[in-house]
Design a protein around this motif. Structure first.
Motif, PDB file in Angstrom:
ATOM      1  N   LEU A 191       0.825  -1.212   0.000  1.00 38.40           N
ATOM      2  CA  LEU A 191       0.000   0.000   0.000  1.00 38.40           C
ATOM      3  C   LEU A 191       0.854   1.255   0.000  1.00 38.40           C
ATOM      4  CD1 LEU A 191      -3.006  -0.529   2.440  1.00 38.40           C
ATOM      5  CD2 LEU A 191      -3.080  -0.096  -0.002  1.00 38.40           C
ATOM      6  N   ALA A 192       1.894   1.260   0.838  1.00 39.99           N
ATOM      7  CA  ALA A 192       2.762   2.440   0.915  1.00 39.99           C
ATOM      8  C   ALA A 192       3.431   2.712  -0.420  1.00 39.99           C
ATOM      9  CB  ALA A 192       3.811   2.238   2.005  1.00 39.99           C
ATOM     10  N   ASP A 193       3.907   1.658  -1.087  1.00 40.55           N
ATOM     11  CA  ASP A 193       4.558   1.827  -2.389  1.00 40.55           C
ATOM     12  C   ASP A 193       3.573   2.350  -3.425  1.00 40.55           C
ATOM     13  OD1 ASP A 193       6.880   0.891  -1.255  1.00 40.55           O
ATOM     14  OD2 ASP A 193       6.749  -1.117  -2.135  1.00 40.55           O
ATOM     15  N   TYR A 194       2.361   1.819  -3.406  1.00 44.67           N
ATOM     16  CA  TYR A 194       1.335   2.260  -4.353  1.00 44.67           C
ATOM     17  C   TYR A 194       1.000   3.735  -4.122  1.00 44.67           C
ATOM     18  CZ  TYR A 194      -3.263   2.655  -6.581  1.00 44.67           C
ATOM     19  OH  TYR A 194      -4.338   3.062  -7.348  1.00 44.67           O
ATOM     20  N   CYS A 195       0.809   4.110  -2.870  1.00 45.90           N
ATOM     21  CA  CYS A 195       0.455   5.499  -2.569  1.00 45.90           C
ATOM     22  C   CYS A 195       1.583   6.455  -2.972  1.00 45.90           C
ATOM     23  CB  CYS A 195       0.131   5.644  -1.084  1.00 45.90           C
ATOM     24  SG  CYS A 195      -1.435   4.876  -0.597  1.00 45.90           S
ATOM     25  N   ARG A 196       2.823   6.044  -2.728  1.00 48.83           N
ATOM     26  CA  ARG A 196       3.947   6.900  -3.114  1.00 48.83           C
ATOM     27  C   ARG A 196       3.998   7.077  -4.626  1.00 48.83           C
ATOM     28  NH1 ARG A 196       7.633   3.972  -1.321  1.00 48.83           N
ATOM     29  NH2 ARG A 196       7.683   4.819   0.797  1.00 48.83           N
ATOM     30  N   ALA A 197       3.800   5.996  -5.363  1.00 49.37           N
ATOM     31  CA  ALA A 197       3.863   6.058  -6.818  1.00 49.37           C
ATOM     32  C   ALA A 197       2.733   6.906  -7.398  1.00 49.37           C
ATOM     33  CB  ALA A 197       3.821   4.645  -7.403  1.00 49.37           C
ATOM     34  N   GLU A 198       1.569   6.882  -6.747  1.00 48.48           N
ATOM     35  CA  GLU A 198       0.405   7.594  -7.268  1.00 48.48           C
ATOM     36  C   GLU A 198       0.208   8.962  -6.606  1.00 48.48           C
ATOM     37  OE1 GLU A 198      -1.489   6.498  -9.774  1.00 48.48           O
ATOM     38  OE2 GLU A 198      -0.221   4.697  -9.958  1.00 48.48           O
ATOM     39  N   ASN A 199       1.149   9.370  -5.743  1.00 46.32           N
ATOM     40  CA  ASN A 199       1.067  10.643  -5.028  1.00 46.32           C
ATOM     41  C   ASN A 199      -0.220  10.735  -4.204  1.00 46.32           C
ATOM     42  OD1 ASN A 199       2.156  13.137  -4.264  1.00 46.32           O
ATOM     43  ND2 ASN A 199       0.992  14.241  -5.829  1.00 46.32           N
ATOM     44  N   ALA A 214      -4.124 -12.851  16.280  1.00 45.04           N
ATOM     45  CA  ALA A 214      -3.603 -13.708  15.219  1.00 45.04           C
ATOM     46  C   ALA A 214      -3.085 -12.796  14.116  1.00 45.04           C
ATOM     47  CB  ALA A 214      -4.686 -14.640  14.676  1.00 45.04           C
ATOM     48  N   GLY A 215      -2.107 -13.283  13.343  1.00 49.39           N
ATOM     49  CA  GLY A 215      -1.540 -12.455  12.292  1.00 49.39           C
ATOM     50  C   GLY A 215      -0.386 -11.611  12.787  1.00 49.39           C
ATOM     51  N   GLU A 216       0.100 -10.753  11.912  1.00 54.83           N
ATOM     52  CA  GLU A 216       1.319  -9.981  12.149  1.00 54.83           C
ATOM     53  C   GLU A 216       0.975  -8.517  12.385  1.00 54.83           C
ATOM     54  OE1 GLU A 216       5.464  -9.965   9.777  1.00 54.83           O
ATOM     55  OE2 GLU A 216       3.815  -9.063   8.645  1.00 54.83           O
ATOM     56  N   GLU A 217       1.069  -8.077  13.647  1.00 51.80           N
ATOM     57  CA  GLU A 217       0.811  -6.674  13.948  1.00 51.80           C
ATOM     58  C   GLU A 217       2.056  -5.850  13.625  1.00 51.80           C
ATOM     59  OE1 GLU A 217      -1.478  -5.203  17.541  1.00 51.80           O
ATOM     60  OE2 GLU A 217       0.534  -4.519  18.050  1.00 51.80           O
ATOM     61  N   ALA A 218       1.918  -4.888  12.750  1.00 52.93           N
ATOM     62  CA  ALA A 218       3.038  -4.029  12.367  1.00 52.93           C
ATOM     63  C   ALA A 218       2.538  -2.611  12.197  1.00 52.93           C
ATOM     64  CB  ALA A 218       3.678  -4.516  11.074  1.00 52.93           C
ATOM     65  N   SER A 219       3.404  -1.655  12.490  1.00 51.84           N
ATOM     66  CA  SER A 219       3.091  -0.259  12.211  1.00 51.84           C
ATOM     67  C   SER A 219       3.517   0.075  10.788  1.00 51.84           C
ATOM     68  CB  SER A 219       3.815   0.667  13.190  1.00 51.84           C
ATOM     69  OG  SER A 219       3.651   2.019  12.804  1.00 51.84           O
ATOM     70  N   ALA A 220       2.735   0.913  10.134  1.00 50.05           N
ATOM     71  CA  ALA A 220       3.123   1.364   8.800  1.00 50.05           C
ATOM     72  C   ALA A 220       4.463   2.072   8.820  1.00 50.05           C
ATOM     73  CB  ALA A 220       2.042   2.278   8.221  1.00 50.05           C
ATOM     74  N   LEU A 221       4.842   2.599   9.969  1.00 55.42           N
ATOM     75  CA  LEU A 221       6.137   3.267  10.089  1.00 55.42           C
ATOM     76  C   LEU A 221       7.302   2.299   9.920  1.00 55.42           C
ATOM     77  CD1 LEU A 221       5.186   5.502  13.116  1.00 55.42           C
ATOM     78  CD2 LEU A 221       5.914   6.385  10.887  1.00 55.42           C
ATOM     79  N   GLU A 222       7.048   1.000  10.027  1.00 58.28           N
ATOM     80  CA  GLU A 222       8.093   0.014   9.817  1.00 58.28           C
ATOM     81  C   GLU A 222       8.452  -0.139   8.347  1.00 58.28           C
ATOM     82  OE1 GLU A 222       7.356  -3.719  11.861  1.00 58.28           O
ATOM     83  OE2 GLU A 222       6.174  -2.679  13.378  1.00 58.28           O
ATOM     84  N   VAL A 223       7.558   0.316   7.457  1.00 58.35           N
ATOM     85  CA  VAL A 223       7.813   0.139   6.024  1.00 58.35           C
ATOM     86  C   VAL A 223       7.954   1.460   5.282  1.00 58.35           C
ATOM     87  CG1 VAL A 223       6.658  -2.097   6.005  1.00 58.35           C
ATOM     88  CG2 VAL A 223       5.336  -0.044   5.453  1.00 58.35           C
ATOM     89  N   THR A 224       7.587   2.574   5.917  1.00 56.33           N
ATOM     90  CA  THR A 224       7.711   3.866   5.243  1.00 56.33           C
ATOM     91  C   THR A 224       7.684   4.994   6.263  1.00 56.33           C
ATOM     92  OG1 THR A 224       6.718   5.351   3.581  1.00 56.33           O
ATOM     93  CG2 THR A 224       5.201   4.055   4.910  1.00 56.33           C
TER      94      THR A 224
END
Length: 385
Positions: A191-199, A214-224
């Motif tokens: 999602l972060a990559d898509y948003c960056r590419a599309e401004n 259940a699942g992987e809890e992550a902050s978006a700050l970990e990827v962008t």
């Protein structure tokens, strides 16, 4: 008589209407159990209450900086270092009057009237209502089993093509309300990559962090770093009534947010900031509360299908069961009213979260005490039978 503006004509937040009716019935002596809102049964952690008592004794409470005290912002930065391994400057953190103020600030600072902002359907109704009240164009993107009940570059691209206009913003919640969906690092990065590419401005609602089962809890700050994160002390920290939350902003955008916050809110309440800073150190106590939610979750996973309600989405995070009740009704709002009136159990009609298909779904909050949740399931089972 003076007419109200068009922006006031938003759909009611039905969960709050249900809560108000449940409160009226409880005040009239009825044995109401509420599964309508995300209200933890537990109080704020002891450290927060002790800090607030001490602050009240000296009584010197007043305005703080518009973006909060440096002490709390520093403590939140340390939280990200400890929990997510992210080094943040406290200056990038804005303390807000609940996450609701964070959404207001984000929508006002990032978008102009008419801009298109994508949210998931089903999703939290206040997103839709605040966006509409501000004159923004709400683009509801179906988040179903095919997409893993989350937003993806593919379903966002399809939504933009369908409306024939570019998206200016994307708002994702993980864990999500009402579906409980947890979007992991790979999904967040896509999602972060898509948003960056599309401004496109990427807003990440992380108010249910700490409540992942259940699942992987992550902050978006970990990827962008190019993301606007909104979080709150309401859910994991059990501080709904304290109205205190925070945002993490890109460094270059902080001043714009601050200018709006200065005029809209002056500052977050100092007493709540003092209590919130203490709450950040109460993980052991709060994880005990989380264990109670986990037990409630297991109960609903078993009992709701036995009653005849189909679990309609993952229950991986937050504290909600989103259930298909179409075996019994095609009008979930009427069903919710009857359930409250006849057996004193309050739950939220799915229309709040999905204007198109919510007539056949309901959301059950399992944030209450285990005893109350068990009693509610027993009442519903007898009523349905």
């Amino acid at each position: 008589m003076v007419e109200l503006s068009n922006r006031s004509a938003v759909e009611p937040f039905h969960a709050m209407d249900v809560l108000a009716e449940a409160t009226r019935r409880r005040d009239a002596g009825h044995p109401v159990i509420s599964m309508a809102v995300g209200q933890p049964a537990h109080p704020a952690p002891k450290a927060a209450l002790d800090a607030a008592r001490k602050a009240l004794q000296h009584g010197r409470l007043g305005y703080t900086d518009a973006l909060g005290t440096l002490s709390l912002r520093t403590a939140i930065a340390q939280y990200y270092q400890k929990r997510h391994g992210i080094a943040l400057e406290p200056q990038r953190i804005a303390v807000t009057t609940g996450s609701s103020a964070g959404f207001n600030l984000a929508f006002l600072a990032l978008f102009d009237p008419g801009d298109c902002v994508a949210i998931a359907r089903p999703g939290y109704p206040a997103y839709r209502n605040i966006l509409a009240a501000l004159g923004l164009t709400v683009v509801e993107v179906e988040a179903n089993a095919e997409s893993g009940f989350t937003l993806t570059p593919e379903n966002l691209a399809r939504a933009a093509a369908k409306i024939g206009r570019p998206l200016k913003g994307v708002l994702l919640a993980s864990p999500a309300n009402p579906t409980g969906t947890v979007t992991g690092r790979a999904g967040l990065k896509a999602l972060a990559d898509y948003c960056r590419a599309e401004n496109i401005a990427f807003i990440s609602d992380e108010i249910y962090h700490g409540l992942t089962f259940a699942g992987e809890e992550a902050s978006a700050l970990e990827v962008t770093d190019d993301v606007f994160v909104i979080n709150s002390f309401s859910k994991y920290y059990c501080m709904t009534g304290w109205r205190i939350g925070w945002m993490v902003l890109p460094e270059k955008q902080v001043r714009g947010f601050e200018r709006i916050a200065q005029s809209l809110y002056i500052s977050p309440p100092e007493l709540s900031q003092i209590a919130a800073e203490a709450a950040l150190g109460a993980q052991a106590e709060l994880d005990g509360y989380k264990a109670a939610y986990a037990a409630n979750r297991e109960m609903l996973l078993k009992r709701l299908p036995e009653i005849g309600f189909t679990i309609a989405s993952p229950m991986d995070g937050a504290f909600y069961a989103y259930a298909d009740v179409s075996r019994f009704t095609n009008d979930s709002m009427a069903f919710a009213r009857r359930m409250l009136a006849e057996i004193n159990v309050a739950a939220t009609p799915g229309f709040d979260f999905d204007p198109l298909e919510g007539h056949r779904t309901m959301r059950f909050s399992y944030a209450g005490s285990t005893g109350d949740m068990a009693e509610a399931m027993d009442r519903i089972a007898r009523w349905i039978a």
